[in-house]
Design an enzyme around this catalytic site. Structure first.
Site, PDB file in Angstrom:
ATOM      1  N   SER A  44       0.832  -1.468  -0.238  1.00  0.00           N
ATOM      2  CA  SER A  44       0.298  -0.105  -0.002  1.00  0.00           C
ATOM      3  C   SER A  44       0.734   1.036   0.022  1.00  0.00           C
ATOM      4  CB  SER A  44      -1.055   0.190   0.997  1.00  0.00           C
ATOM      5  OG  SER A  44      -0.547   0.293   2.559  1.00  0.00           O
TER       6      SER A  44
ATOM      7  N   ASN B 288      -1.598  -1.531  13.288  1.00  0.00           N
ATOM      8  CA  ASN B 288      -3.319  -1.252  13.517  1.00  0.00           C
ATOM      9  C   ASN B 288      -3.951   0.423  14.046  1.00  0.00           C
ATOM     10  OD1 ASN B 288      -2.827  -3.748  12.601  1.00  0.00           O
ATOM     11  ND2 ASN B 288      -4.718  -5.087  14.072  1.00  0.00           N
TER      12      ASN B 288
ATOM     13  N   THR C  49     -39.017  26.997  -9.561  1.00  0.00           N
ATOM     14  CA  THR C  49     -39.870  25.933  -8.843  1.00  0.00           C
ATOM     15  C   THR C  49     -40.281  24.538 -10.491  1.00  0.00           C
ATOM     16  OG1 THR C  49     -42.234  26.117  -8.570  1.00  0.00           O
ATOM     17  CG2 THR C  49     -40.550  27.014  -7.330  1.00  0.00           C
ATOM     18  N   HIS C  50     -39.816  23.185  -9.722  1.00  0.00           N
ATOM     19  CA  HIS C  50     -39.916  23.024 -10.716  1.00  0.00           C
ATOM     20  C   HIS C  50     -39.727  23.043 -12.031  1.00  0.00           C
ATOM     21  CE1 HIS C  50     -42.827  20.752  -8.707  1.00  0.00           C
ATOM     22  NE2 HIS C  50     -43.887  21.942  -7.449  1.00  0.00           N
TER      23      HIS C  50
ATOM     24  N   SER D 206     -15.702  24.057 -29.509  1.00  0.00           N
ATOM     25  CA  SER D 206     -15.559  23.130 -29.903  1.00  0.00           C
ATOM     26  C   SER D 206     -14.257  22.418 -31.192  1.00  0.00           C
ATOM     27  CB  SER D 206     -16.871  22.736 -30.283  1.00  0.00           C
ATOM     28  OG  SER D 206     -16.931  21.862 -31.286  1.00  0.00           O
TER      29      SER D 206
ATOM     30  N   LYS E 160     -18.998  27.696 -30.838  1.00  0.00           N
ATOM     31  CA  LYS E 160     -19.481  27.304 -29.128  1.00  0.00           C
ATOM     32  C   LYS E 160     -18.487  27.936 -28.714  1.00  0.00           C
ATOM     33  CE  LYS E 160     -21.076  24.494 -28.458  1.00  0.00           C
ATOM     34  NZ  LYS E 160     -21.726  23.105 -28.172  1.00  0.00           N
TER      35      LYS E 160
ATOM     36  N   GLU F  47     -19.049  21.780 -15.536  1.00  0.00           N
ATOM     37  CA  GLU F  47     -20.279  20.545 -16.119  1.00  0.00           C
ATOM     38  C   GLU F  47     -18.881  19.448 -15.768  1.00  0.00           C
ATOM     39  OE1 GLU F  47     -20.202  20.212 -20.639  1.00  0.00           O
ATOM     40  OE2 GLU F  47     -21.153  22.289 -20.885  1.00  0.00           O
TER      41      GLU F  47
ATOM     42  N   TYR G 278      -9.505  -5.507  13.637  1.00  0.00           N
ATOM     43  CA  TYR G 278      -9.008  -4.766  12.579  1.00  0.00           C
ATOM     44  C   TYR G 278      -8.840  -5.561  11.372  1.00  0.00           C
ATOM     45  CZ  TYR G 278      -5.686  -3.015   9.631  1.00  0.00           C
ATOM     46  OH  TYR G 278      -5.089  -2.574   8.078  1.00  0.00           O
TER      47      TYR G 278
ATOM     48  N   GLN H  27      -7.783  -1.047   4.247  1.00  0.00           N
ATOM     49  CA  GLN H  27      -6.258  -0.791   3.823  1.00  0.00           C
ATOM     50  C   GLN H  27      -6.965  -0.382   2.607  1.00  0.00           C
ATOM     51  OE1 GLN H  27      -2.485  -2.713   2.982  1.00  0.00           O
ATOM     52  NE2 GLN H  27      -2.843  -2.869   0.922  1.00  0.00           N
TER      53      GLN H  27
ATOM     54  N   LYS I  92      -8.137   4.164   1.801  1.00  0.00           N
ATOM     55  CA  LYS I  92      -7.137   5.104   2.015  1.00  0.00           C
ATOM     56  C   LYS I  92      -7.696   6.074   0.721  1.00  0.00           C
ATOM     57  CE  LYS I  92      -4.080   3.359   5.175  1.00  0.00           C
ATOM     58  NZ  LYS I  92      -4.889   2.154   5.251  1.00  0.00           N
TER      59      LYS I  92
END
Length: 473
Positions: A37, A124, A169-170, A291, A297, A304, A331, A336, A339
Site C-alpha cells: 500500500s 493497526n 420551482t419544478h 468546440s 461554441k 459541467e 482490524y 487498507q 485510503k
C-alpha cells in the site's frame, strides 16, 4: 518452470520482513505486489513521523527506552523527513507500507535503537492514528476553500445589487427574486457544509495510539500523553473500537458527498443559465472552452465537470460503506482499501471548490436578457393573491380569483399588470386601482417582507450578516 524459478529467486532476494520471524517462506512477487500500500499511503508520512516522535518521547518518559535511544530516534526521524521532503527517500514496495518503510529506514540509519520504537504499538493503531491526523488537516484545508467560495459568491451578490431574476420551482417560472437572494442560498448551503466538516473533525480528534493490535498492552504506557502531544482531545476509550472504527471516514466522505451535491446543483443551474435558451449568465473566456468542430461554441465546461465529479465523490463514499459493512471486529486487512477513496474524495472536492470559486469570479449576468424574460410566466400572480388577502378575501378564494385573472391575461397575451381595472373587476369587484402597486416584478419583489425573504431590506440584512461573518467589511 523458468518463470516460477525467476519469481522464487526474486522473492528470496527481497528484504526479510520485520514481521517475518515465524515464517519459513518469503511472500511471492504476486502477493507482495497485491498487498503493498506504500504506493498511495506514503501520503501519510508526515502524520506517521509525528506519531512516532510522540510515541518515542512517551516511551522514554515511561522508562520503556533510554533518553539516548529517544534522542537517536528523534534525530533519525528528522533525517528521514528531510530526505522525503527533498525527494531523496526511496520508497520500497517490499517494505509494504509507509510505516514499515519509515521503520526499516530508521533501522538502517541508527541501528538497534530503532527497534524499540514499535514497543506498545501496532500497525493497526499506527495507521488509524495517521489517518485521523491526515483527515483533521484535510478538513481544515477544505473549510478554508469553502470560505473562499462563500466570499466569491457574496462578492458576486454585492456586484449585482437590485437585479431581479425569475425564481423557479419544478424548473418552471414561479416568482421574481433578487439574484442576490439566490446567490446567498448557495452561501447558506456551503455554511452547513463547513459545519458538517467541523462537527466531523470533533469526532475524528481522538487518539487510537497505544491501542496496539486490538487489546492494548501490558506495558506502562501513557496514552493521554501521546494524545495531548498530537493535539487530540483524548485517547479513544476502547482499544477494539480504536483500531477497527472507520465511522469517522464514512462521516467525512458523507460530508464531502453533500458538498459535491451542492456544487453539482450550482453547476447545473449555471450550465442552464449559460445556454442560449436562458442566456442569463456569461462566463468569461478564461473559464470557458470551445468546440473542436463548431467554431461558434463557448461552453461552460468547468461547471459541467463540477457536476460530473459529484458522481466520483459519492462513489468514494459508497466504496467505504460497502468495504465496512461486513467486517467483524477488530482490524481486518480490508481496511487498507479505505485510503484511496479517502484521498480521491478530498482531492476531488478540493479542486471542485477551487474551480467553482474561480468560475464565480469570472462571470457576468446578462441584464438585458434577464429583464426581457421577466414578462413571461406571470411571476407576480402570488403577489396579486396577497393583495386580495389584504382585502379580506380568504387565500383559497384569492387563489381561484388570480387563476382566472391569469387565464384572462393568457387569452389576451398580456401580463397581469396590463389587464385593465374593468377586466379585473369582471372577475371580482374587489379590485381597485391600488392593485397595480402589487403588479410587475419590481413591485412584487418590494412586497416581500417576511424574515429570510427576497425583499430588498431582508436581502440587505442577509448580505450585511455575511459580509461581517466573512470579514468583507
Amino acid at each position: 518452470m523458468g518463470s516460477a524459478s525467476s519469481s522464487s529467486a526474486a522473492a528470496a532476494a527481497a528484504e526479510v520482513k520485520l514481521w517475518g520471524g515465524r515464517f519459513q517462506q518469503r511472500t511471492t512477487n504476486a502477493v507482495e505486489s497485491f498487498s503493498e500500500s506504500v504506493s498511495y499511503d506514503k501520503k501519510l508520512y508526515k502524520e506517521d513521523l509525528a506519531g512516532s516522535c510522540a510515541h518515542a518521547v512517551m516511551l522514554a518518559k515511561q522508562g520503556l527506552m533510554s533518553e539516548e535511544d529517544r534522542d537517536a530516534i528523534l534525530k533519525g526521524i528528522a533525517e528521514i523527513e528531510a530526505r522525503i521532503e527533498s525527494g531523496n527517500f526511496t520508497w520500497r514496495s517490499d517494505r509494504e507500507d509507509v510505516h514499515m518503510n519509515v521503520e526499516a529506514a530508521l533501522t538502517d540509519l541508527i541501528g538497534e535503537p530503532a527497534k524499540k520504537l514499535h514497543t506498545a504499538r501496532s500497525r493497526n493503531d499506527q495507521v488509524a492514528t495517521d489517518v485521523r491526523l491526515w483527515c483533521r488537516n484535510a478538513i481544515d484545508n477544505l473549510v478554508k476553500k469553502i470560505i473562499a467560495l462563500q466570499i466569491a459568491l457574496v462578492q458576486l451578490a454585492l456586484d449585482n445589487e437590485g437585479l431581479v431574476v425569475p425564481g423557479y420551482t419544478h424548473l418552471q417560472r414561479a416568482q421574481p427574486i433578487l439574484l442576490q437572494h439566490l446567490l446567498l442560498a448557495y452561501v447558506e448551503q456551503l455554511e452547513r457544509d463547513a459545519g458538517r466538516l467541523k462537527d466531523c473533525r470533533c469526532r475524528i480528534n481522538f487518539s487510537p495510539l497505544g491501542s496496539c493490535a486490538l487489546a492494548g498492552t501490558g506495558l506502562p504506557i501513557d496514552r493521554f500523553m501521546t494524545a495531548e502531544a498530537l493535539g487530540f482531545t483524548a485517547p479513544l476509550r476502547n482499544s477494539v473500537d480504536a483500531v477497527s472504527d472507520r465511522d469517522f471516514l464514512i462521516e467525512f466522505l458523507a460530508a464531502n458527498s453533500i458538498i459535491a451535491v451542492h456544487l453539482s446543483r450550482i453547476g447545473e443551474e449555471w450550465v442552464l443559465w449559460a445556454s442560449e435558451e436562458f442566456g442569463f449568465l456569461i462566463p468569461s473566456d478564461a473559464v470557458s472552452t470551445g468546440s473542436s468542430i463548431m467554431p461558434q461554441k463557448k461552453n461552460p465546461d468547468p461547471m459541467e465537470l463540477v457536476r460530473g465529479k459529484s458522481a466520483r465523490v459519492i462513489g468514494d463514499l459508497m466504496t467505504v460503506l460497502v468495504l465496512c459493512k461486513g467486517l467483524p471486529q477488530a482490524y481486518n486487512r480490508d481496511l487498507q482499501e479505505d485510503k484511496e477513496p479517502l484521498f480521491d474524495s478530498v482531492e476531488t472536492i478540493g479542486t471542485v471548490l477551487e474551480v467553482t470559486t474561480e468560475f464565480s469570479q469570472n462571470v457576468t449576468f446578462n441584464r438585458k436578457r434577464i429583464s426581457a424574460s421577466l414578462s413571461a410566466g406571470h411571476l407576480d400572480a402570488t403577489t396579486m393573491a396577497d393583495y386580495l388577502v389584504n382585502k379580506g378575501i380568504p387565500f383559497r378564494t384569492s387563489h381561484d380569483i388570480v387563476g382566472k385573472a391569469v387565464a384572462l391575461a393568457i387569452s389576451k397575451d398580456v401580463e397581469l399588470s396590463k389587464l385593465t381595472l374593468e377586466e379585473l373587476r369582471s372577475i371580482n369587484p374587489v379590485f381597485e386601482d391600488d392593485v397595480y402597486e402589487y403588479l410587475g416584478v419590481e413591485n412584487a419583489v418590494k412586497r416581500f417582507q417576511s424574515y429570510g425573504s427576497t425583499g430588498a431590506s431582508c436581502v440587505k440584512e442577509q448580505l450585511q450578516y455575511w459580509c461581517e461573518k466573512l470579514k468583507l467589511v
